[in-house]
Write an enzyme that holds these catalytic residues in place. Structure first.
Site, PDB file in Angstrom:
ATOM      1  N   VAL A 102       0.850  -1.193   0.000  1.00 12.45           N
ATOM      2  CA  VAL A 102       0.000   0.000   0.000  1.00 12.45           C
ATOM      3  C   VAL A 102       0.886   1.243   0.000  1.00 12.45           C
ATOM      4  O   VAL A 102       1.730   1.421   0.875  1.00 12.45           O
ATOM      5  CB  VAL A 102      -0.949   0.006   1.222  1.00 12.45           C
ATOM      6  N   LYS A 103       0.666   2.080  -1.017  1.00 11.96           N
ATOM      7  CA  LYS A 103       1.510   3.270  -1.189  1.00 11.96           C
ATOM      8  C   LYS A 103       0.797   4.472  -0.575  1.00 11.96           C
ATOM      9  O   LYS A 103      -0.340   4.786  -0.943  1.00 11.96           O
ATOM     10  CB  LYS A 103       1.759   3.470  -2.692  1.00 11.96           C
ATOM     11  N   ILE A 104       1.493   5.102   0.348  1.00  8.51           N
ATOM     12  CA  ILE A 104       0.881   6.157   1.180  1.00  8.51           C
ATOM     13  C   ILE A 104       1.688   7.448   1.014  1.00  8.51           C
ATOM     14  O   ILE A 104       2.921   7.421   1.105  1.00  8.51           O
ATOM     15  CB  ILE A 104       0.967   5.739   2.682  1.00  8.51           C
TER      16      ILE A 104
END
Ligand code: E4P
Length: 217
Positions: free
Chosen positions: A86-88
């Site tokens: 998951v890219k935050i």
């Protein structure tokens, strides 16, 4: 050093995968939009397809910017496939979201890193990857490679497990310099990876070998 491809284009992902040197994929909302992917179902399906092509970490970026929305979206992305990362974004709520996913054992990539302090905060929050954007720093006359060096020193000082994922790569020289400094991963457009192949002396030498081989048969 791991090689990721920085695209949402399936043909390019397949071409890099066929080379046999691919370790993962990164995408972002701009790259997904470039492929004409829109709507939640289409986005989730596209990530699923990428996971079926490449057996490695696949970064899927959240579109929202509040903690509550990011964790809801990230949970949905993570449910697609065990290889989803998951890219935050590097914002205050993003730090909280990184910690939430770290506690849940879901892998994360903190994006839009432009300073060593941001990388340190992301590592403290348990990010698996930090993505410093080399090319965008170079674009504004700031030495992007210097940032990679600073982060390498800090992460080594404290033995952080967080991996440095050098992003916004614009040329094969970026890849080579990242390898010299010790970035853990580069994510690059396909052309910069393929340009690592090229050397005029290789072409000249091969032409000679092919010509001489004909004399032998
Ligand atoms: C990857 O994670 C980044 O989103 C990407 O490398 C940004 O590259 P750009 O600066 O060429 O858009």
């Amino acid at each position: 050093m791991k090689f990721f491809i920085d695209t949402a284009n399936l043909e390019q992902i397949k071409e890099a995968q066929d080379l046999g040197i691919l370790d993962g994929v990164t995408t972002n909302p701009s790259l997904m939009a470039k492929e004409g992917i829109s709507g939640k179902e289409a986005v989730l399906n596209h990530y699923k397809t990428i996971c079926e092509i490449v057996d490695g970490d696949i970064s899927a970026e959240v579109l929202s910017t509040t903690y509550e929305e990011m964790i809801k979206e990230g949970d949905e992305l993570a449910a697609i496939h065990p290889n989803i990362v998951v890219k935050i974004p590097m914002i205050k709520d993003g730090i909280k979201a990184l910690k939430y996913f770290s506690n849940k054992g879901i892998k994360t990539n903190c994006t839009l890193i432009f300073s060593a302090g941001q990388a340190l905060l992301a590592a403290k929050a348990g990010a698996n990857y930090v993505s410093p954007f080399l090319g965008r720093l170079d674009d504004i006359s700031v030495d992007g490679m210097n940032l990679i060096e600073e982060i390498r020193i800090i992460f080594d000082n404290y033995m952080f497990d967080t991996e440095i994922l050098a992003a916004s790569i614009r040329s094969p020289m970026h890849i080579i310099n990242c390898a010299k400094i010790g970035a853990d991963v580069i994510t690059s457009p396909l052309d910069s990876i393929l340009n690592l192949l090229n050397h005029p002396l290789t072409d000249k030498g091969l032409a000679q070998f092919v010509a001489d081989a004909k004399k032998m048969s």
